[in-house]
Design a protein around this motif. Sequence first.
Motif, PDB file in Angstrom:
ATOM      1  N   VAL A  87      11.540 -23.079 -45.180  1.00 38.56           N
ATOM      2  CA  VAL A  87      10.828 -22.381 -43.752  1.00 38.56           C
ATOM      3  C   VAL A  87      11.771 -22.496 -42.422  1.00 38.56           C
ATOM      4  O   VAL A  87      12.681 -22.938 -42.654  1.00 38.56           O
ATOM      5  CB  VAL A  87       9.605 -23.348 -43.446  1.00 38.56           C
ATOM      6  N   ILE A  88      11.301 -21.634 -41.550  1.00 37.57           N
ATOM      7  CA  ILE A  88      12.094 -21.151 -40.570  1.00 37.57           C
ATOM      8  C   ILE A  88      12.117 -22.628 -39.765  1.00 37.57           C
ATOM      9  O   ILE A  88      11.002 -23.246 -39.455  1.00 37.57           O
ATOM     10  CB  ILE A  88      11.392 -20.041 -39.824  1.00 37.57           C
ATOM     11  N   GLY A  89      13.272 -22.839 -39.247  1.00 38.04           N
ATOM     12  CA  GLY A  89      13.492 -24.124 -38.595  1.00 38.04           C
ATOM     13  C   GLY A  89      14.677 -23.729 -37.443  1.00 38.04           C
ATOM     14  O   GLY A  89      14.815 -22.605 -37.326  1.00 38.04           O
ATOM     15  N   PRO A  90      15.182 -25.006 -36.958  1.00 38.55           N
ATOM     16  CA  PRO A  90      16.243 -24.779 -36.025  1.00 38.55           C
ATOM     17  C   PRO A  90      17.473 -23.994 -36.315  1.00 38.55           C
ATOM     18  O   PRO A  90      18.147 -23.491 -35.399  1.00 38.55           O
ATOM     19  CB  PRO A  90      16.675 -26.483 -35.524  1.00 38.55           C
ATOM     20  N   ARG A 141      17.956 -20.621 -34.791  1.00 39.32           N
ATOM     21  CA  ARG A 141      17.891 -20.298 -33.471  1.00 39.32           C
ATOM     22  C   ARG A 141      18.992 -19.057 -33.541  1.00 39.32           C
ATOM     23  O   ARG A 141      20.110 -19.417 -34.045  1.00 39.32           O
ATOM     24  CB  ARG A 141      18.070 -21.470 -32.624  1.00 39.32           C
TER      25      ARG A 141
END
Lengths: 1044, 664
Positions: A849-852, A855
């Motif tokens: 999943v989309i995470g840090p 960025r």
Amino acid sequence: MRITLYSSKTVMEFSGFHFKSAFTFAVVAMLTLCSLSLHAQKIAVRGKVLDATGAPIPGVTIKVKGTAVGTITGVGGDFQLSAEGNSILQISSIGFVSQEHAVNNRSVITITLLADSKSLQDVIVVGYGTQRKEAVTGSVASISGAKLNEVPSANISQALQGRVAGVQLTQSSTKPGATMQIRIRGTRSINAENDPLIVLDGIPFGGTIADISPEDIVSLDILKDASATAIYGSRGANGVILITTKKGNRGQEAQISYSGYYGIKDVMKYPMMQADKYIALRKRAGLNMNPGADEDISGATNTDWQDLFYRTAAVQNHDVSVVGGSEKGSYKFGAGYYKDEAPIPLSQYQRFSFRTSLDQQIGKLFRVGFTSNNNYSITDGASLGMYGVLSMSPLLNAFNTDGTTKRVVSMPQDNQWVYTKQTLGNLGDKYINRTKGFGSYNSAYGEVKIPGVEGLKYRLNLGANYITGNTGSYTGIGVFSADVANPNTASISNSQTTQWAIENLVSYDRTFAEKHTINAVALYSSEQISYNSSAIARRNLAGDTFQYFNMGQTSTGSNDDITIDPNNQSYWVSGLMSYMARVMYSYDNRYMLSATIRSDASSRLAEGHKWNSYPAISAGWNIQKESFMKDVHWVNNLKLRVGYGQTSNQSVAPYATLGRLSVRPYNFGASNANGYYVTELPNSNLGWEYSKTQNLGLDFSLFNSRLSGTVEGYITKTNNLLLSVGLPPTSGVSSYTGNVGSTQNKGFELSLNGVIIDHKNGWTWEAGVNLYRNVNKIVSLASGQTRDESNWLFVGHPLNVIYDYQKVGIWQANEATAVKQYEGSAGQVGMIKVLYTGGYNADGSPTRVIGPDDRQIINADPKFQGGFNTRVGYKNLDLSIVAAFQNGGILNSTLYGSNGYLNLEDGRRGQIDIDYWTPENPGASFPDPKGPKNSNNPIYGSTLGYFSGSFLKVRTISLGYNLSGKWAEKVGIKKLRVYATAQNPFVFFSPYYKQSGMDPEPNTYANDGANMAVSYGYGQRRLLTVGYNTPTTRNYLLGVNVTF
Amino acid sequence: MNRNYIKFLGLSVLAVFFLSSCKKILDENPRSIFTPDYFKTEAGVQGGITSCYGHLRLMFGNGYFLNANQISTDESTWGQNSDGNVKTLDFSGVGEIQAQTSNTGVLWGAAFPNINTASGVIENGAAVGVSEALVAEARFFRAFDYFLLVQTFGGVPLDLGAGELKFNTSTIRTSKRNTVPEVYTKGIFPDLLIAVDKLPASGRVTGGATKTLARLYLAKAYLTYAWWLQNPNNIPTYPAAQRTDPNGHDASWYFKEAYNVAAAGLESPGSFGLQPTFYDLSLGSNDRNNEMLLYADHTQASATYNGGDLSYSTGGFSTDSFAQWFEQWNYTNIRTSSSNTSWSAVSSVQRAATQSLGRPWTMLAPPQGVFKNTFADKSNDSRYDATFVTRYRSNWKEAALKVNNAIPENLYNANFLPVANGDAILSFLNEDVEGVDYSNSKFNSNVGAGVLPGRADFVIEPSAFSRICYPANWKLGPYRTDNNGGLGQPNGSLTRPFPIAKFSELFFIAAEAAVKGAATRAIGGTYANDGTARGLINVIRARAGKWRFDNGNNIAKVQDNSAAMTAATPGSIDIDYILAERSREYFGEGYRWWDLVRTQKWADYGRTFVIAGKTNPNDWKDHTVGTFTRNIAATNYLRPIPQSQLDALDMTAAEKKAYQNPGY
């Protein structure tokens, strides 16, 4: 002889207790002046100075040769003076060939001046001296006071915006009296101050740019590269702004000028959502199904809280000055008043200023002078913000049934004290927030020509400044609080700054064999600044009458009501010692060389690392003076300049090398105690940050000087960057200040000025344009690190970056499966879609999943910036336009992002007007109010605040008329100009303006909690943002300048 | 003339020399800040110890910290007004736990600076002549922080940059995690053993660390480590470590020691003991009572020393106490009528700084199982009555609410029956009953509450407790003495001490150790019992049966149900019974997640729950009941290392990845 007044005591006092001495000096100088007298046998001479076309030339200096008698022509080119019948007049004006003219016992004389094709006789201030423009080898940009004052403004920073290539002025606050952030050739330092040094009439100025009245300025010179700034050493690391103020001329009759303007402000409102749209959003969000007790969900109530809040604000400025001279001296007095009201009721800024300068030749060898700038300012209502107003829902009815305004209104979850013009107006003694500031900036010099050595001079500069501020505030019982019984509070804070500086200069200036010109300067200087502030607060005061004026009057008598927060008390002293030597050599005005060496020592750096020495060198070649250019008539001037130099920067807070304990107050039951823990580590190796700059420039003047300009390129490398380095929590300490990493600025600057129509049939048309680009990047960070994610520092990227997710759109209805794959269980159609950088499974689904890790480093610096200005004149009428532009970069508006709490999209409080996603409105750029929230905002809500920073803004349009005529002369008016100006009238090419109708310039520092609900950390302070500060206004001014 | 100028020149030159000798302008003498050198003085060391106490506030009283230790257990789920910070930790399909956004880093950020401070005190203490007892306080806090860390994150670094357990003043930006057994055997047990030995029986200061407190934590640490060694449900650890003890003991040895240390604490309680009733334990006016071994103190006297604004707190991540707001719902929506003929709504229960009310954030909601199972006995056991706000009482007089320009004597509530100020406006019923009319058609409570014939108060049955409307936690509610007859300052930071450790827990630790096989012995002294798990638990249950005051009905009620309570205790106590009893004793105070993780029962206990508002949790009237499931993986037993730590590390991406716990 008057000089005996300089007793040994006085001089000793200069070195010890300077402030008092400055006054002594002033008194002495004034006495000196008063005792002078003028007497000679003369006839009255009247006349007119005209140009080749027969048009009058104002501002021409006329002097009686061999005397100190002189005057300046008025608007109509007229002059009048007394001279002996056989005397000779010397007539000079910038841009014209000077001439001498015999009086021959005439009482009326008409003089025609010829334009000087080489208007290069202009003198440029280069720091510790002046140079003819053609001899300058460093990068120096100049702008005249007249040009600056085309933009009527409270301080120079506003007037300078868009005027000089390489000088970026950015708004950092919209509060009344605020100044702008000035960056010369980009940001070099991460932590250290990047503000340029201001030098006022040759002496480094302790105040801010707001302390100098624009009306008082004759010219402003900006030193941009290290070869030019090197003489100022570390203080000039971020560029130097040299300001020359008006001075009387010797022998000049007293001349009185008044300039003033009055304007009204038209507020640019924050675009808040109106009732019908708001009801729909609240319904869509579904979180607040019960309206607040004061809300009307029928849609019949649509309260525009801003309309109820703003007042009609005005701005006015008045400035009177007297300049004049005597046989051997000159003087100036000036006084000003400025008042700037904010549209926010009770919020305003007033400034009273007084300035004086004296200059006196004593005998043949001595010269002394004294300058004093004094300001007294009053800032009211600075604590009043906009959030309380903007956060009220439009469904609220502000009024009771009997027509009175409610004290508090209830929204679904919040009760809010009602902010309107009326409620604030009714507060009376229940509220005050006032800052009184006084600044006195004084300098004095004594200069002596050393007899026996031609061209050798010794000069002593003394500076003494005293700045004090006093802030008091009081908030009555229940004021601004939903709780009617909320206790009253009062606070006072005081600060004092004292600063002294001494500069010893020996200079040598001589031309040998007509072709070899040498100018050498040696300097030894030292200065010290002391700062002390204290603050105290108390609640439960005895009543509104006391406000903050007697905090001993209390209703409880309890000492527990007193707060003396150790974090709000401050003391520091910082000292700097320097040696400098500079030699400028010019051969035949063709080849120029300038070499400087300087040593600085700062108290702020660690023992053993306090001293730093560095050189600078630059050279120039006036190509058009070469014989091979003799026949190229269309080139009037062509100069190549090349420079290399170092500068250094000491701008860390004092005591940064020592480390710090933080205080942690605690109570053990009824007994209070203070705890201490280490938050900042000492650094015994903290040394100078220094920059190396290479500069290459070409100045040209073509076609009979109708087109002139400068092209310049530079590279600045800054090493040993000073930075407060955030440590990981596991180190047990928050930070330390260290020399880490290096940055680079590469840039290109272009300025062009043209005279398109040159006095033809009464018409003139001039235009100027400047354009610059600065590319900043971090070259390295500490210990080979390439990313410092917590400080938002990345090698290869600029200092100004945003490290965040990157919005790529909104998840659409047909992506229901995908959104769960990318966002996990919280994923919903209609939420913000951000860039994913991870891998993919065989079936095309993301591996995580989309995470840090997703960025992005987003460059926030503009691609290029600049400005243009144009002036069209017809006879006595002129129209000028000044504009500034920026292309690219990021404007971070926390109003739309998640830091502002005005785009919560939940219908809980006031909401900024947006077009949000629904299944029926899939093209909207803001997410579905029904979507998932992180904290109080939509997930990835911070990305909603990022807009393109591009804009073109017409800053002022000014229409002026110069009145002249017999009637004027009769009443003694030499010059009379009236004008009307519109400030900030138009904005073009700004996506942010298009979205919001608001000013596309920032109005707050990113860590200013007063203008956003959740401020960024100190590390992100450098990023300017748009928060809910005092709203920007369009101003319409009427002004007059008159000289007697 | 000439003479004068020579004089002038001469003096100028003199001035230059004078300045040249003036090198002292390069010296620095700070006068408004403390530098780390101050830590090497006796006063500095004392200040360091005060700071150790102060750091408790960063966690205990912080709503997000409470949330992290409550949500996704059987005690709590997200409330209607929850944001992502709360939801990402519920594992119930409304968000994913993440290193960046989940507030599990509050502990991480608070603990390490304090560990360093404690190490500084320990290193400098002896040298500056501070007593061993005082240094033992720092030892307690270092062990305390390591114990919280190791339970939450697994192995954590013992070396902050200057060597293991050394005071760090280096600017190092790397970090290496130790293993769980290293943290226990080097970082926790030795400090606590010294603390037990050196700490005084009574606190040096109000709320100061004591021998009894150190015993409690040593016993709890032994117990927790014993569970870790045993690892009955095969929960993974990180960094990888063998489940063997470096000191050569096994799980049963540690269970036995846990029992012994707890038993010693019970037998010599010093000044501590159990309060006469459970109600007294949490009553605001009885704060800092002798059952409280440790708390994060606060005061209403001074905002500075309280660590939070007394009027309006922003509820940030600092020293503010605002945890109570999480489990309070927006009761200000309740409406009563000012007329007894037609419904004319007025706000009858307004925000007030009283123990039942306070500021509503609606971030944590108790599932229905709490009321139906855990607190099934609401008549003998006083703990239900003294844990929850079961009646919301009117306060229009304090609010100076006016009807026709006068503060009314009566308002009209359900069935248009008159109610006086202070009467119950809304009651959460003990049991489901027949015939509640939830239509809100005639008597609009505005909060979806129902009406029973003949009752003036609105009612809600346990089966209708939802995410938006439920009994709040009374124990943590505000208590101030400066309301002056008004509503007071409900929006201010809380001014009560936030409870951290209680004497009663010694009984539970000993009982749990006994359940896990520790040999028991008869306990003597004030709390004499047979020392078995049942015997120990029955001391607690007997006290729970004692009533002094009926909190819900707001009247005195002297009753002793001890016999009934102890009789109801099952003959054989297992771990599930201990956990249920712990929930009754410590509900909503931030114990639950750690209890479930220690006993490796979290995934089990958290798996399903029931709550109303299934169709639309934002709708007050939605009483449809939903059963929700959670998906808690074995790797979730360790929380993610916060992203701020990883961001600040000067290490490669691969090293950072390895630093992070698996699964994040």
